[in-house]
Design an enzyme around this catalytic site. Structure first.
Site, PDB file in Angstrom:
ATOM      1  N   TYR A 216       0.861  -1.180   0.000  1.00  0.00           N
ATOM      2  CA  TYR A 216       0.000   0.000   0.000  1.00  0.00           C
ATOM      3  C   TYR A 216       0.893   1.224   0.000  1.00  0.00           C
ATOM      4  CZ  TYR A 216      -3.419   3.468   1.598  1.00  0.00           C
ATOM      5  OH  TYR A 216      -4.222   4.567   1.724  1.00  0.00           O
TER       6      TYR A 216
ATOM      7  N   ASP B 221       9.366   3.273  -0.131  1.00  0.00           N
ATOM      8  CA  ASP B 221       8.272   3.872   0.624  1.00  0.00           C
ATOM      9  C   ASP B 221       8.520   3.537   2.087  1.00  0.00           C
ATOM     10  OD1 ASP B 221       6.005   4.599   1.946  1.00  0.00           O
ATOM     11  OD2 ASP B 221       4.608   3.791   0.452  1.00  0.00           O
TER      12      ASP B 221
ATOM     13  N   LYS C  74       3.969   9.412   8.722  1.00  0.00           N
ATOM     14  CA  LYS C  74       3.751   8.814  10.054  1.00  0.00           C
ATOM     15  C   LYS C  74       4.710   9.375  11.115  1.00  0.00           C
ATOM     16  CE  LYS C  74       0.894   5.245   8.271  1.00  0.00           C
ATOM     17  NZ  LYS C  74       0.949   4.463   7.052  1.00  0.00           N
TER      18      LYS C  74
HETATM   19  C1  LIG Z   1       0.251   4.931   5.635  1.00  0.00           C
HETATM   20  C2  LIG Z   1       1.036   4.672   4.419  1.00  0.00           C
HETATM   21  C3  LIG Z   1       1.012   5.539   3.314  1.00  0.00           C
HETATM   22  C4  LIG Z   1       0.046   6.678   3.214  1.00  0.00           C
HETATM   23  O1  LIG Z   1       0.251   7.661   4.161  1.00  0.00           O
HETATM   24  P1  LIG Z   1      -1.009   8.618   4.531  1.00  0.00           P
HETATM   25  O2  LIG Z   1      -0.407   9.638   5.448  1.00  0.00           O
HETATM   26  O3  LIG Z   1      -2.022   7.742   5.152  1.00  0.00           O
HETATM   27  O4  LIG Z   1      -1.481   9.217   3.260  1.00  0.00           O
HETATM   28  C5  LIG Z   1       1.882   5.296   2.278  1.00  0.00           C
HETATM   29  N1  LIG Z   1       2.727   4.264   2.291  1.00  0.00           N
HETATM   30  C6  LIG Z   1       2.776   3.395   3.320  1.00  0.00           C
HETATM   31  C7  LIG Z   1       3.764   2.284   3.298  1.00  0.00           C
HETATM   32  C8  LIG Z   1       1.910   3.559   4.403  1.00  0.00           C
HETATM   33  O5  LIG Z   1       1.913   2.650   5.382  1.00  0.00           O
END
Ligand SMILES: *Cc1c(COP(=O)(O)O)cnc(C)c1O
Length: 454
Positions: A145, A240, A268
């Protein structure tokens, strides 16, 4: 079930005015059934719901709260920032400070651009990679994701490289057709994709430890292999690290595995509990972003001073206190405790964990990719989750998610959660009167610790 009367009433009102009663789908408890708890406040690793029940929190707002909730120093930094004004639409010193900290921690990141969410960071990094390489195709991995970026809301049919089909309605097929979805942990699939589309692939985007199909760690050498393949074919490698940044180690997954991506996405933890994202990388690439380059990307609240203050204080504390060894010890203890109980109660389960992230999969297959993750018995997960909730332990309310630990968790909390898991597993369908016959520690499989080389 587990929610109290006040949560139930609030959820009813919420459903009138908020879509599904929530502002992010997984919060609605659809994956486990029942009514979501409405939270009143939290402190350290404890959360209080509106019905006056306390929970030990292993969700931690899906990862950001690595220092626990409402850390006094973070709260103080935020209060100070708020008194000075909350947004100016002009540069501030705090943006420079947080960018310096990030760049110091992640050697591959020379320049940073802040956004307001991880989704925005990923979306912008993909745009930049396409502009920099003048190519269109993006390789992503099934079950990963990367936020709700249109072109990445795609999974694939089975087989090797398959051209993407949108996972969400509202994403035109044509927008997703340049997304190649490959199984995680399969070098062969990557080789085939590059063999076929090598000079069209702009970038490979990967969660260096997957956390969104549940925790799945990369097999030894896998990330290095992705690095080599991307280099060979002049594509960019994007890590990511929205979850793993400052979570796996202060320097993120890239420091642990010793692989330098071209671009890194963050979110995060770096916002200290505020909405923040960031992308960064080599100067030569980042310079293509406006105002120095032709790739447009902007944000009214980007680099928000209050969010920056929370981020700076969080990173400062992480650097100073170095909670990572403590977190890893507690997480390993928890993981082994769960495995041992799985065996004791005769419930097939896998615990994937590294650093302070962990997922319990109810399956007898080792979980190495989305295909094997999917073999989990999600009904069992739901009983497990509600069993824990009844005993005051808040796990993420879905199977394919990571549980997180914070520096506020103590050995006492692990002891307590293991007791709760004892009871919860009997409700999952384990033997009511466990025999004392537990295999010795050495017989307990723990195949999914990250190997030294990641
Ligand atoms: C949470 C998450 C996102 C998206 O971040 P948001 O602040 O929710 O838009 C992207 N990549 C990973 C791996 C994530 O866990």
């Amino acid at each position: 079930m587990t929610a109290g009367p006040k949560s139930k009433r609030l959820f009813e009102s919420a459903q009138e005015v908020l879509v599904g009663g929530v502002n992010s789908p997984v919060r609605a408890f659809r994956a486990v059934g029942g009514t979501p708890l409405f939270i009143q406040k939290a402190k350290g690793c404890r959360m209080l719901d509106v019905d006056g029940r306390w929970y030990t929190d292993f969700c931690l707002s899906w990862g950001p709260m690595i220092l626990g909730h409402a850390h006094p120093k973070v709260v103080m930094a935020v209060q100070k920032a708020i008194r000075e004004g909350t947004t100016f639409g002009a540069p501030t010193e705090r943006e420079v400070q947080l960018a310096q900290k990030i760049s110091e921690a992640l050697p591959s990141v020379q320049q940073v651009r802040f956004t307001s969410s991880g989704t925005e960071a990923v979306m912008s990094a993909i745009r930049l990679a396409r502009a920099f390489t003048r190519r269109n195709k993006v390789v992503k991995f099934i079950g990963s994701y990367h936020g709700h970026v249109d072109q990445l809301l795609v999974k694939a049919g089975s087989g090797a490289a398959t051209l993407g089909i949108p996972d969400s309605e509202g994403v035109p097929d044509s927008w997703a057709q340049d997304t190649l979805c490959l199984p995680y942990n399969s070098p062969k699939a990557v080789e085939e994709a590059f063999g076929r589309w090598g000079n069209e692939i702009a970038c490979v985007i990967v969660e260096p430890v997957a956390a969104n199909m549940g925790v799945v760690v990369p097999q030894a050498g896998y990330l290095k292999f992705l690095r080599d393949m991307a280099l060979k074919h002049k594509a960019l490698l994007i890590f990511d690290e929205v979850v793993t940044g400052f979570r796996l180690a202060y320097g993120g997954a890239q420091t642990v595995c010793g692989v330098d991506p071209d671009l890194t996405c963050l979110g995060k933890i770096i916002g200290g509990g505020f909405p923040v994202g960031a992308y960064g990388g080599r100067k030569e690439i980042m310079e293509k972003v406006a105002p120095t380059g032709p790739v447009y990307q902007a944000g009214t609240l980007s680099g928000n001073p209050v969010a920056m203050a929370a981020g700076i204080e969080t990173l400062t504390l992480l650097k100073e206190k170095d909670p990572y060894p403590h977190l890893a010890r507690l997480t390993t203890w928890l993981a082994n405790g769960i495995r041992e109980r799985g065996l004791r109660y005769g419930i097939p389960l896998q615990v994937n964990h590294t650093a302070s992230v962990l997922t319990v999969f109810f399956t007898d297959r080792p979980v190495v990719d989305w295909e094997s993750a999917k073999s989990s018995n999600t009904d069992r997960f739901a009983s497990f989750f509600h069993g824990l909730l009844r005993q005051g332990v808040y796990f993420p309310p879905a199977q394919f998610e990571a549980a997180f630990l914070s520096s506020a968790h103590t050995p006492y909390d692990i002891e307590r959660v293991l007791q709760a898991i004892d009871k919860s597993l009997t409700s999952v369908g384990g033997r009511k009167h466990p025999e004392a016959k537990v295999p010795s520690q050495s017989k307990i499989a723990r195949p999914h610790k990250v190997p030294a080389g990641l």
